[in-house]
Design a protein around this motif. Structure first.
Motif, short mmCIF file in Angstrom:
data_model
loop_
_atom_site.label_atom_id
_atom_site.label_comp_id
_atom_site.label_asym_id
_atom_site.label_seq_id
_atom_site.Cartn_x
_atom_site.Cartn_y
_atom_site.Cartn_z
N ARG A 1 2.07 -3.25 -10.93
CA ARG A 1 0.81 -2.71 -10.43
C ARG A 1 0.87 -2.45 -8.93
NH1 ARG A 1 -4.06 -6.02 -13.54
NH2 ARG A 1 -3.56 -5.29 -15.66
N GLU A 2 1.58 -3.32 -8.22
CA GLU A 2 1.71 -3.13 -6.78
C GLU A 2 2.49 -1.86 -6.48
OE1 GLU A 2 3.67 -5.43 -2.90
OE2 GLU A 2 3.40 -6.49 -4.80
N SER B 1 0.37 1.23 -7.23
CA SER B 1 -0.62 1.45 -6.19
C SER B 1 0.02 2.08 -4.95
CB SER B 1 -1.29 0.13 -5.82
OG SER B 1 -2.18 0.27 -4.74
N ARG C 1 0.84 5.75 -5.49
CA ARG C 1 -0.38 6.55 -5.36
C ARG C 1 -0.76 6.75 -3.90
NH1 ARG C 1 -3.64 3.28 -7.51
NH2 ARG C 1 -4.82 2.60 -5.68
N ARG C 2 -0.64 5.72 -3.09
CA ARG C 2 -1.01 5.84 -1.68
C ARG C 2 -0.09 6.81 -0.94
NH1 ARG C 2 -1.10 -0.48 -0.56
NH2 ARG C 2 -2.50 -1.08 -2.25
#
Length: 294
Positions: A133-134, A137, A140-141
């Motif tokens: 998940r990290e 994320s 995406r950033r």
């Protein structure tokens, strides 16, 4: 923006589009891709830096591909080369009861090379030794901060753009220094040589990847499997995979890499297919398949 649209239909009933491309988007919030049970859409930069969009759908024994790209691009050329896939599915001898059940449950999962290999490689580097998940994320950033937004959608930044970022810029998004440095090195290597190409010889691809500091066997094999479509890639060094393979094939959930390789040896040439089949079921379910409980 001037756009060109091309479509292609490939007769191939044994092709589960949804499951085949299930790992090509880095989570449900990946801004560059949309995945459903029967379709997959991806926006990315081509080798010349143009933004293209691929949409693949399963439709009555066919795979329908629609590609939109900036003028001058030819995104269908890749699919014309790799479809129908020659991944060895029809010759795969599962043998083991667990794999026979998995193959029956997921008979049309294919191993296919994709044209957005830099995106795959970047996502794999971001997954090094952190929670999934990290990594999702952070992917995406990066896309939202430095990607290119067009009417086709948002494309993850091309290698040339990432290569110009200092690792400290990536660290500002919460990416540790080691992964940030590795991602920048990978981007620079790609910007200089363009070796992340599904047409590249797979052994040459691995060798080039392993020369990049911070890229080890796990990263190289994940890129070979999910990017270059190598049906025999084996991601050694994965925290959970040896136990998954050991539990499913030998009731040995504590298996290590050496034992995993031993168990996979009968499937040499198709080892990544075994891995993908095991990764395609909910956590822990592979062992139940082996015991006939699922």
């Amino acid at each position: 923006m001037s756009l060109a649209t091309r479509t292609l239909q490939v007769d191939e009933p044994a092709f589960d589009v949804g499951r085949t491309f299930a790992h090509q988007n880095l989570g449900p919030y990946d801004p560059t891709a949309v995945h459903t049970d029967h379709a997959f859409t991806k926006v990315h930069h081509d080798a010349e830096g143009r933004v293209v969009r691929h949409t693949l759908r399963a439709a009555g024994g066919r795979v329908e591909i629609e590609c939109d790209g900036e003028a001058g691009s030819d995104p269908l050329a890749h699919w014309e080369r790799v479809l129908p896939p020659t991944d060895g599915l029809h010759a795969f001898a599962a043998g083991h009861p667990a794999l026979l059940r998995l193959l029956k449950a997921y008979p049309a999962l294919r191993i296919v090379a994709v044209p957005w290999m830099f995106d795959v490689a970047a996502g794999v580097v971001l997954q090094q030794k952190v929670r999934w998940r990290e990594a999702a994320s952070q992917f995406r950033r990066i896309a939202e901060r430095w990607g290119r937004r067009t009417e086709l959608g948002l494309a993850f930044p091309e290698a040339q753009r990432v290569a110009k970022l200092g690792p400290y810029r990536l660290q500002g998004l919460g990416i540790d220094h080691k992964r940030a440095e590795t991602l920048v090195r990978l981007a620079r290597a790609q910007a200089q040589r363009g070796f992340l190409d599904p047409a590249t010889d797979r052994d040459a691809l691995r060798a080039r990847l392993l020369r990049i500091p911070g890229v080890g066997p796990w990263t190289a094999e994940m890129i070979a499997g999910f990017g270059a479509g190598d049906p025999d890639a084996v991601p050694v060094g994965d925290l959970g995979l040896p136990g998954l393979v050991g539990g499913a094939l030998a009731d040995e959930p504590g298996a290590d890499d050496a034992r995993m390789l031993e168990l996979l040896e009968p499937y040499r040439g198709q080892r990544f297919r075994v891995v993908r089949l095991l990764w395609s079921v909910p956590f822990g379910a592979a062992a139940r398949f082996r015991k006939g409980l699922a």
